[in-house]
Design a protein around this motif. Structure first.
Motif, short mmCIF file in Angstrom:
data_model
loop_
_atom_site.label_atom_id
_atom_site.label_comp_id
_atom_site.label_asym_id
_atom_site.label_seq_id
_atom_site.Cartn_x
_atom_site.Cartn_y
_atom_site.Cartn_z
N LEU A 61 60.81 25.40 -1.06
CA LEU A 61 59.86 24.18 -0.19
C LEU A 61 60.35 23.30 -0.99
O LEU A 61 60.57 22.10 0.07
CB LEU A 61 58.62 24.51 0.67
N ALA A 62 60.13 23.00 -1.90
CA ALA A 62 59.92 21.81 -2.71
C ALA A 62 61.76 20.82 -2.61
O ALA A 62 61.24 20.01 -2.27
CB ALA A 62 59.09 21.98 -3.88
N TYR A 65 62.00 19.81 0.61
CA TYR A 65 61.28 18.66 0.93
C TYR A 65 62.17 17.68 0.37
O TYR A 65 61.66 16.08 0.64
CB TYR A 65 59.56 18.72 0.76
N VAL A 66 62.99 17.71 -1.11
CA VAL A 66 62.66 16.59 -1.79
C VAL A 66 64.17 16.18 -0.74
O VAL A 66 64.08 14.37 -0.47
CB VAL A 66 63.67 16.80 -3.07
N LYS A 69 63.34 13.79 2.58
CA LYS A 69 62.76 12.16 1.77
C LYS A 69 64.59 11.20 1.46
O LYS A 69 64.27 10.44 1.87
CB LYS A 69 61.89 12.42 0.36
N ASP A 103 47.16 25.12 15.90
CA ASP A 103 48.79 25.00 14.69
C ASP A 103 48.62 23.11 13.72
O ASP A 103 48.82 22.51 14.57
CB ASP A 103 49.69 25.24 14.42
N PHE A 104 48.11 22.94 13.00
CA PHE A 104 47.73 22.30 12.00
C PHE A 104 48.97 22.07 10.57
O PHE A 104 48.56 21.27 9.97
CB PHE A 104 46.53 21.67 11.82
N HIS A 105 49.78 23.22 10.39
CA HIS A 105 50.84 22.80 9.33
C HIS A 105 51.91 22.32 10.44
O HIS A 105 52.76 22.33 10.17
CB HIS A 105 51.09 24.89 9.33
N LEU A 107 53.75 20.11 7.79
CA LEU A 107 55.04 19.32 7.15
C LEU A 107 56.06 20.23 7.51
O LEU A 107 56.97 19.38 7.37
CB LEU A 107 54.62 20.44 5.81
N LYS A 110 57.73 18.07 10.88
CA LYS A 110 57.98 16.94 10.02
C LYS A 110 59.11 16.48 8.88
O LYS A 110 60.03 16.26 9.53
CB LYS A 110 57.08 16.29 8.74
N MET A 152 52.66 27.51 11.69
CA MET A 152 52.71 28.24 10.11
C MET A 152 52.17 29.77 9.89
O MET A 152 53.24 30.80 9.50
CB MET A 152 52.65 27.63 9.39
#
Lengths: 226, 340
Positions: A61-62, A65-66, A69, A103-105, A107, A110, A152
């Motif tokens: 996931l990281a 995410y990169v 970005k 639901d408030f996840h 990431l 986005k 999620m």
């Protein structure tokens, strides 16, 4: 040469080297045009990462995410610089996006928004905790043919069914496609039919391909027969 | 044989009258007592009443302190939203960056009433049933605490692009983690159940796992005064479970329903406790007969495994799960009997 640059970018994304990845794309864009940087470098690398991720080939996931970005950094530069590449932004149509009620996840949502915008979709992001009615209202208001709903956890994902019910109630199923996503859909494949989704994406990076595929399918269905 | 003896038999690998059963029935206690969830998750006595009702009605062998991670988030100053039938969710993190995080007074977090609620619930459950039933304190691994203060995005941003900052945060979290988890042991908990996601190479890079997460977990776990069971947090852990095996004080793992008990056992070796393989969140979609058959199949498969505990994986068992479905699990364990 192109292959080498793609390899470099892939490696920079996988090692979270954001600064050098930004610079690589910027340099390529200046020399060969920003549109070419997207088409020849960024998109193929993202596609490769998406496939790695989908097939459990060591993408986290990281790292995704990169990738998000870096895409966001580059597309923001294009938009700010009035480059011709920015003219394709939003041309594919509107996607109404949000996290389902309760639901408030945020990431995953986005990240999907970033990749969809990079791929030329006009994303209307409604945020967290969005009611079924709000999704459908926004789709009708904007003429969107797609609603993308994220969750999620299993306990919140089942609320996506309410969007399907709302589409059915208004006679919009078929006209507006419902794409459901989030980690839980990958872990529980049966959930998509349970909530009445038309499609899902195994991860954020390949989400644009799923919307592209649905659009193509809809256009072919709607095209007049010769 | 009582529940505590049964669980300890699984830990030590000795025979017992039947397999121990651990079900994630933290939330379900509120259904049994009819307690509104805001009260349930804020009043330790009401939460403890729920666990005592779980024990009374289902006879499970492990009782849980509140599985409400947002309680920790609230202690950091994050905002949460409560629901009528499911645990609360974090709505807005207290800090959006490393700089924001450094403004949080961690000593005040450790003494916060929301942490006090968790400790008090542990104390009440242990006082009432700790002599005959195992009490598991639910908290989080130290590398998983930061998202409750900053959200996942800001934590990823920090751990990926500001390693020095991430290490400072983890250092502060380790201190808080050790103090809080030892606080559970001091109040009578027999073990700590710790969901751990940020040591998973599906979540963060292998470099972060090896150079940041595991060293910090090793340091923190070594200072705990009791045993730890690591929980899979809704994602498969088979691929990396062996990397957690040598962490100090870790006695077992709750694995994902997709991990497979045999493969997991191969990875963790013969002496650790293996817990699973009932899918907790979908128990509401099965019939008692289906659940019983599934449990029998699992119990048969683990017949020769002295360190196995029949457990639900995933999140809390849903409110909408009929009590008969839950009862079917314990009845299956009783019917199966000694097993080994």
């Amino acid at each position: 040469m192109i292959d080498e640059i793609r390899k470099q970018l892939l490696n920079m994304i996988l090692t979270a080297d954001r600064a050098n990845a930004d610079k690589l794309l910027e340099d390529f864009g200046e020399k060969h045009g920003y549109n070419n940087a997207v088409i020849q470098i960024l998109d193929p690398v993202l596609e490769q990462i998406g496939l790695f991720w989908e097939s459990n080939q060591g993408v986290s996931l990281a790292q995704a995410y990169v990738a998000a970005k870096i895409s966001d950094d580059f597309m923001s530069k294009i938009a700010a610089g009035n480059d011709p590449a920015a003219e394709t932004a939003g041309k594919k149509g509107v996607v109404v996006l949000g996290n389902i009620e309760d639901d408030f996840h945020l990431l995953g949502r986005k990240m999907v928004a970033i990749f969809l915008r990079s791929a030329g979709w006009d994303v209307r992001d409604l945020g967290n905790d969005v009611l079924a009615e709000e999704f459908v209202n926004k789709a009708v208001e904007t003429g969107a043919r797609f609603i993308g709903v994220s969750a999620m956890m299993y306990s919140t994902a089942i609320n996506i069914k309410k969007v399907r019910e709302e589409l059915d109630r208004r006679g919009l199923s078929g006209k507006i496609k419902l794409v459901a996503g989030g980690a839980v859909f990958r872990l529980r494949p049966e959930l998509l039919s349970e909530v009445g989704g038309d499609a899902t994406a195994a991860n954020a990076i390949i989400a644009s391909g799923v919307f592209d595929g649905l659009l193509k399918e809809m256009n072919e269905t709607e095209a007049p027969h010769e | 044989m009582n529940s505590l003896e049964r669980v300890m038999s699984a830990v030590s690998g000795k025979p017992s009258d039947r397999r121990a059963v651990l079900l994630t029935l933290s939330l379900y206690g509120a259904k049994l007592t009819g307690c509104p969830l805001y009260e349930f998750y804020n009043d330790a006595s009401k939460y403890a009443d729920g666990q005592l009702a779980v024990k009374e009605i289902f006879g499970t062998d492990v009782l849980l302190t509140p599985f409400v991670l947002t309680s920790i988030a609230e202690a950091f100053g994050s905002e949460v939203k409560y629901f009528s039938q499911s645990p609360p969710n974090m709505v807005k993190p207290a800090a959006l960056s490393f700089a924001d995080f450094m403004k949080i007074d961690m000593s005040a977090v450790a003494e916060h009433p929301r942490i006090g609620y968790l400790h008090e619930a542990a104390e009440k459950i242990a006082a009432a049933r700790g002599k005959d039933t195992a009490v598991a304190a639910v908290f989080l691994s130290p590398v998983d605490l930061a998202p409750l203060a900053m959200g996942i995005e800001a934590w990823l941003e920090t751990i990926l692009f500001d390693e020095a900052g991430a290490k400072k945060i983890i250092e502060a979290m380790n201190e808080f983690f050790i103090k809080t988890v030892n606080g559970f042991f001091e109040r009578g908990a027999h073990l700590a159940a710790l969901p751990a996601a940020f040591c998973n190479p599906m979540i963060v890079t292998k470099r972060i796992v090896n150079e940041i997460a595991l060293p910090s977990m090793k340091e923190a776990f070594a200072q705990l005064k009791g045993p730890v069971v690591i929980h899979h947090v809704g994602a498969p852990m088979l691929e990396f479970i062996d990397s957690l095996n040598e962490l100090p004080n870790v006695i077992g793992f709750v694995v994902d329903q997709t991990d497979g008990l045999g493969k997991s056992r191969d990875k963790i070796g013969a002496s650790k406790v293996l817990l699973g393989n009932i899918d907790g969140p979908t128990l509401n979609k099965r019939t008692p007969e289906q659940i019983r058959a599934r449990c029998m199949s699992i119990l048969n498969g683990c017949r020769a495994d002295p360190h196995f505990i029949l457990a639900s994986s995933g999140a809390d068992i849903a409110f909408s799960t009929p009590a008969e479905n839950i009862r079917a699990i314990v009845e299956a364990a009783e019917e199966f009997g000694e097993g080994i």
